[in-house]
Design an enzyme around this catalytic site. Sequence first.
Site, PDB file in Angstrom:
ATOM      1  N   GLU A   1       0.832  -1.205   0.000  1.00  0.00           N
ATOM      2  CA  GLU A   1       0.000   0.000   0.000  1.00  0.00           C
ATOM      3  C   GLU A   1       0.867   1.255   0.000  1.00  0.00           C
ATOM      4  O   GLU A   1       0.657   2.168  -0.798  1.00  0.00           O
ATOM      5  CB  GLU A   1      -0.913  -0.010   1.235  1.00  0.00           C
ATOM      6  CG  GLU A   1      -1.843   1.176   1.329  1.00  0.00           C
ATOM      7  CD  GLU A   1      -2.988   1.085   0.333  1.00  0.00           C
ATOM      8  OE1 GLU A   1      -3.900   0.283   0.550  1.00  0.00           O
ATOM      9  OE2 GLU A   1      -2.968   1.805  -0.673  1.00  0.00           O
TER      10      GLU A   1
ATOM     11  N   ASP B   1       0.994   4.003  -3.054  1.00  0.00           N
ATOM     12  CA  ASP B   1       0.526   5.376  -2.814  1.00  0.00           C
ATOM     13  C   ASP B   1       1.658   6.383  -2.996  1.00  0.00           C
ATOM     14  O   ASP B   1       1.491   7.412  -3.658  1.00  0.00           O
ATOM     15  CB  ASP B   1      -0.015   5.524  -1.382  1.00  0.00           C
ATOM     16  CG  ASP B   1      -1.192   4.608  -1.089  1.00  0.00           C
ATOM     17  OD1 ASP B   1      -1.790   4.078  -2.044  1.00  0.00           O
ATOM     18  OD2 ASP B   1      -1.519   4.420   0.103  1.00  0.00           O
TER      19      ASP B   1
ATOM     20  N   SER C   1      -7.203   1.650  -4.033  1.00  0.00           N
ATOM     21  CA  SER C   1      -6.002   2.153  -3.352  1.00  0.00           C
ATOM     22  C   SER C   1      -5.089   2.890  -4.316  1.00  0.00           C
ATOM     23  O   SER C   1      -4.374   3.805  -3.925  1.00  0.00           O
ATOM     24  CB  SER C   1      -5.191   0.985  -2.789  1.00  0.00           C
ATOM     25  OG  SER C   1      -5.750   0.529  -1.601  1.00  0.00           O
TER      26      SER C   1
END
Length: 654
Positions: free
Chosen positions: A318, A322, A571
């Site tokens: 993640e 990001d 995400s």
Amino acid sequence: MFVKVVVQILAALVVAVSASPVLTTSHVVHERRSMPPPKWEKHSRLHPASVFPVRIGLAQQNLHRAEEFLNQVSHPQSANYGKHWSAKQVAEMFTPSAESVFAVKAWLSGSGIDLKRVKISASKAWLEFNATAQEAERLLRTEYHLYNHETGHKHIACEEYSIPSHLTEHIDIITPTVDFDKKIGTPRKLQNDDQLPAPLQHLNKRTLGHAIVGSPEDSSSPKQGAAILNALMTLENCDSMITPACLQALYDAPPGSKAARNNTMGVVEYTPQAFLQKDMDMWFKQFSPNQVGKAPNTNLIDGAIIQTTNQSFTFNGESALDLQYAMGLIYPQQVTLFQVGDIVNGGSFNNFLDAIDGSYCTFEGGDSKDPNIDGQYPDTVPGGFNGPQNCGGFPSTNVVSTSYSFNEADLSAKYEQRQCAEYMKLGLQGVTVLYSSGDFGVAGNSGHCINPVTGAVNNGSTGMFNPSFPGTCPWITSVGATQIVNGSTVRTPEIASQRVIFSGGGFSNVFAMPSYQQSAVKSYFANNKIPYGAERFNNSQTVRGFPDVSANGVNYVVAVNGQFSLAFGTSASCPTFGTLVNMINEERIAANKKPVGFINPTLYANPNVMTDIRFGGNQGCGTAGFNATTGWDPVTGLGTPNYPEMLKLFMSLP
Ligand SMILES: *[C@@H]1O[C@H](CO)[C@@H](O)[C@H](O)[C@H]1NC(C)=O
Ligand SMILES: *[C@@H]1O[C@H](CO)[C@@H](O)[C@H](O)[C@H]1NC(C)=O
Ligand SMILES: *[C@@H]1O[C@H](CO)[C@@H](O)[C@H](O)[C@H]1NC(C)=O
Ligand SMILES: *[C@@H]1O[C@H](CO)[C@@H](O)[C@H](O)[C@H]1NC(C)=O
Ligand SMILES: *[C@@H]1O[C@H](CO)[C@@H](O)[C@H](O)[C@H]1NC(C)=O
Ligand SMILES: *[C@@H]1O[C@H](CO)[C@@H](O)[C@H](O)[C@H]1NC(C)=O
Ligand SMILES: *[C@@H]1O[C@H](CO)[C@@H](O)[C@H](O)[C@H]1NC(C)=O
């Protein structure tokens, strides 16, 4: 002098009130719980002389005007567009009214609680006093019992309680009452069922229906695809490998060029999720060589660390996704990472909100005392962060992107409403808050749906749709996922994501429909024959629909643990959308304008600045879900960004 006057007025009021019929108004049940949560058992009636702290959360005033206020600063037709409020103005507008404080104090005093015993918090949001069980029972017309958890922990609770009917508008919550928010001593990191002590195994999965945000089991994290040996830079491969160049081509967005002070982009991550600099550098080397060696500006909240002990896609995917895309797409502007929670306890959205807004912190705000929901600080578990909870320690960025989510059904409506009101306050102050809409279509995290009889989550083969939170909060921008059709290029229209993940979307069971989306949602229902009814979702056409917008979420090339692999998820969509808003803010700041803040009213009023997505669906709960279709839909929202059109629109506003 001032104090004295207040006391006299209060004394007069109390006398007046106790002589008036107000005190005899009927009591009404304020909150009720039918049975204790799993693993808790009612033990014995509390001894009348036992003492515990009673806290009364007063209702914030003017919350019913939230939409009106937010529209004033963010509706494109408002004369006050962009004239955001200061933190002080926000606090003053919503602080519980003096009338609420007086009314509740009068009730306490008239019921025999000496006001000398009652303390009020600095924000005037809470009254607190120590009461005997006998006093509390008489006050709230209830019976208190001691409850035992099978681990041996104890908790004081009642099944329901009542307050005078004239106080319902003044009182939000009273504790301890019906909530089982007692910390039961399980460190939050023990997410792996086998790591939990035997009696607690499956606690999170089976009784809470969700995993802790940022933990290895958090299914709101991106999904890993194939490892790839050569990350190809050509635009011809965007259907199988998304790179920054693919996204710039899809949305007609230029590379970043400006870097205004105070316009770094906020990205929030929850420990133990962590980025590895060597992965950042591997990705930069391939896609943005000038950034090799560059790290995000890092704000550590509540004893947060960027852990390196556990390294895998689950722990790093993640953050890598990001941060690599956010940093790469807005360079030379920088990313501010808000890393939340210590290694033992972790954190969640309220811990982050506390850190960027002092007025929201525990005693004043809406944090849950359930360690499975919000991190509890100081953290007394060995190895935990023993310092005070971060309270207003970091300013917010203009754009905040969060790629984590709960299911709406995991949390209580009151908790969600309090947190949602905080997003509204951030919007008033000019902050754009973006959340990923979830990766399981109309189902919730892990593909779970809601058993219509018990309300519990099930395995997802049937049941009611399970919307995500904060996706359903009307005061955030919820971002869904699209993909390039297999075999097509960036020049072909995208469809709703059908590969590995399905765009989270649907309708809230908690929040009413905001005015900005009324006509869009009305058209959706008018133009589509939905083959499900109230047995699947709230089809009253009066509740919040989500997501609002979408962006590609399929096949992102990320560097994780020393190799390139593909990542899938809203995400990915969320930070990508966020970079475009951040770049629009750069242009507005350069033109001496304010950041855009809450963007939904402007986008819904100008859907032509988005590329409508018309194909694909978001299956779940044993159904095909909803369809992406002409106009807004509960799969891809208004569609994907058309950056030049969005920029033109926002630059045309004051
Ligand atoms: C309640 O009692 C505790 C323990 O004696 C004390 O620390 C606390 O300050 C009291 N709270 C109030 C509101 O008086
Ligand atoms: C940057 O933001 C902080 C916090 O909002 C504020 O205190 C400061 O004045 C801002 N600086 C500039 C140059 O705008
Ligand atoms: C994380 O690392 C610790 C220390 O090496 C190890 O004990 C633990 O099992 C790891 N957790 C997971 C879920 O891999
Ligand atoms: C899911 O639950 C349903 C109903 O209880 C059951 O029939 C089905 O076999 C379950 N599916 C899986 C994959 O466990
Ligand atoms: C997409 O196309 C590739 C190559 O043509 C093929 O191997 C793959 O199975 C396709 N995937 C899907 C989901 O259709
Ligand atoms: C749907 O939402 C409306 C508005 O909140 C509410 O009145 C209604 O009871 C809900 N319907 C169902 C079936 O829950
Ligand atoms: C989606 O489209 C299919 C095919 O046109 C249709 O049968 C189905 O009813 C639609 N579903 C929804 C939820 O609109």
